[in-house]
Design an enzyme around this catalytic site. Structure first.
Site, PDB file in Angstrom:
ATOM      1  N   SER A 131       0.846  -1.187   0.000  1.00  0.00           N
ATOM      2  CA  SER A 131       0.000   0.000   0.000  1.00  0.00           C
ATOM      3  C   SER A 131       0.882   1.238   0.000  1.00  0.00           C
ATOM      4  CB  SER A 131      -0.897   0.009   1.238  1.00  0.00           C
ATOM      5  OG  SER A 131      -0.110   0.326   2.372  1.00  0.00           O
ATOM      6  N   LYS A 132       0.236   2.375  -0.019  1.00  0.00           N
ATOM      7  CA  LYS A 132       0.963   3.651  -0.066  1.00  0.00           C
ATOM      8  C   LYS A 132       1.976   3.796   1.064  1.00  0.00           C
ATOM      9  CE  LYS A 132      -1.678   6.614  -2.973  1.00  0.00           C
ATOM     10  NZ  LYS A 132      -3.093   6.197  -3.011  1.00  0.00           N
ATOM     11  N   ARG A 133       1.695   3.114   2.192  1.00  0.00           N
ATOM     12  CA  ARG A 133       2.639   3.193   3.311  1.00  0.00           C
ATOM     13  C   ARG A 133       4.023   2.706   2.902  1.00  0.00           C
ATOM     14  NH1 ARG A 133       2.191  -0.280   7.164  1.00  0.00           N
ATOM     15  NH2 ARG A 133       0.705  -1.551   6.016  1.00  0.00           N
TER      16      ARG A 133
END
Ligand code: GLU
Ligand code: ZN
Length: 492
Positions: free
Chosen positions: A254-256
């Site tokens: 994910s964007k994390r």
């Protein structure tokens, strides 16, 4: 059997690395088995739909060089391939199930369903979900509700006993108790829109899809889809749910973790062949060791059996490594033209570049190729050529283990060795050796000599190789910058 597979994204965001991995697996499986790769746009969720994401889907596949045999734009015998253009079909098939007693109209209002839910929560009822209230309406009751103008949804009758199993090539048999399948799920909404499940199953059948390769997160929908195939009396296709794409920490990518949209990778300067090669290796391998595989090779050697069961890790560093290798392998001409937009955007050269600027870019390519992980690195690497912003902080010049006095000596004496050597046409290796002996004399590490000179000439600690930088700047300009640094160290 002729293989027919599809990539069926919902255009609700930018194409994600995980989505593209699904597309690539489908594409390579189709090619390697002489089958067809179909693109289908699942845009039934009109609230989350955006034109921009549809545009992004096409441009991403185009950039990767992934061509679909059938689908939007190119057409094909089973079109249209955009679900929003197929609403009549879904309605017809849902009504057919109602006629056959396999589905029914439900007139429950959202208020009734909400109240039902609240009661179930409050009484901690074991049974959660729709109570099949409308499954047994009499014709008169239905007619009455119709008269009131209530628009019904269509729900599938799911058996309350027994279980449903489907076989997955990778995961084996997956079984679910029917009572655990969402009770009587909606197939067609009251506005005539199909739900994902209905449209997906109908299209896979009508489009003759033989293998369903999709993300593992769709496994829970499998049993319901099987019940739908059975209700229609259709043959169930072969399922192959793909391993998850994880970040380094074992969590879903994910964007994390960093960029996840292919568009972002493209903008940063990843080459399509690096993305294709690396992404295909996330959850698949040829033989456990081969790393470099071109798209053409994958079109021949991709085998479904080699897909892993365990999640694949997406390692950004590994992708960087692949990309830097592919940059080195690419022709200078190609890299020059790919670098130009970055240099224009940075304001280093004009748009379109002048002949002189083009020449400069051309000279830049060979040394830069060795130092770039991504094409956008060129901005930092070549800034010194286009914008002269001298470093006035002396600490930046001083290498680890060196000091102010030694750094000044390195600039003065190193500069002399360097430019006298170049003027006398000494071999670069020879000059380098002399610079290294200077480091010994000054009792500093090699960097104690090279770092200050590098910072003096290129205004940065990271840059192109020294002699390449001088060639690009020219000797007079290089000497001027070195002189300037010496003066900085003379000041107090
Ligand atoms: N439209 C679904 C998605 O966006 C497709 C799932 C499937 O391949 O069946 O993931
Ligand atoms: Zn109802």
């Amino acid at each position: 059997m002729d293989v027919r597979v599809r990539y069926a994204p919902s255009p609700t965001g930018l194409q994600h690395i995980g989505g593209i991995r699904t597309a690539l697996f489908n594409y390579f499986f189709a090619k390697s088995s002489g089958g067809k790769f179909i693109l289908r746009v699942e845009d039934t969720d009109r609230e989350r739909y955006s034109d921009e994401s549809l545009e992004d889907l096409y441009s991403t596949l185009d950039w990767l060089g992934i061509k679909w045999d059938e689908g939007p734009v190119v057409g094909g015998p089973y079109g249209p391939y955009i679900q929003s253009e197929r609403f009549d079909i879904y309605k017809e098939y849902a009504e057919k199930l109602v006629k056959e007693g396999k589905a029914y109209y439900c007139y429950c209002t959202p208020e009734r369903l909400e109240k039902l839910r609240e009661e179930q929560v409050k009484s901690k009822s074991e049974y959660q979900g729709y109570d099949r209230h409308c499954a047994n309406l009499t014709d008169e009751e239905r007619a009455e509700l119709e008269k009131q103008g209530i628009k019904p949804v269509i729900r599938l009758k799911v058996p309350t006993t027994g279980k449903t199993t489907f076989h997955d090539v990778i995961m084996g048999d997956i079984t679910r108790k029917n009572k655990d399948i969402s009770p009587d799920p909606i197939l067609l909404k009251s506005d005539g829109f199909p739900t994902y499940h209905l449209a997906n199953v109908i299209d896979d059948h009508l489009m003759g899809i033989t293998h369903i390769m999709r993300a593992q997160e769709w496994i829970p929908s499998g049993p319901l889809h099987v019940l739908l195939y059975e209700a229609f009396g259709w043959e169930v296709p072969t399922y192959c749910h793909l391993p998850m794409v994880m970040g380094k920490d074992g969590q879903k990518l994910s964007k994390r973790h960093g960029s996840t949209a292919v568009r972002e990778f493209r903008d940063k300067g990843y080459l399509p062949e690096a993305i294709i090669n690396y992404v295909t290796l996330v959850g698949w391998s040829l033989d456990g060791s081969t790393e470099f595989l071109s798209k053409e090779e994958l079109e021949h050697c991709f085998k479904m059996e080699n897909i892993h069961k365990n999640p694949g890790k997406f390692d950004y560093k590994k992708l960087d490594w692949f990309n830097s290798q592919y940059i080195r392998m690419a022709s200078d001409d190609r890299i020059a033209s790919l670098l130009t937009p970055y240099l224009v955007k940075a304001g280093f050269i004009s748009d379109p570049p002048t002949k002189e600027e083009e020449e400069k870019v051309r000279l830049l390519v060979a040394p830069a190729k060795e130092r770039m992980k991504v094409l956008s690195d060129i901005v930092e690497l070549s800034k010194f050529l286009f914008k002269d912003e001298p470093v006035s902080d002396k600490d930046v010049y001083i290498a680890k283990g060196s000091d102010l006095v030694k750094t000044k000596d390195a600039l003065v004496e190193g500069g002399k060795i360097l430019f006298d050597g170049l003027r006398e046409n000494k071999a670069e290796e020879k000059i380098e050796e002399e610079l290294m002996s200077l480091a010994e004399r000054l009792e500093v590490k090699v960097n104690g000599v090279f770092q200050p000179i590098r910072v003096a000439l290129t205004n940065s600690q990271v840059s192109l190789p020294l002699f390449d930088s001088i060639r690009l700047l020219g000797i007079p300009e290089s000497e001027r910058r070195l002189e300037r640094a010496i003066n900085l160290f003379k000041e107090n």
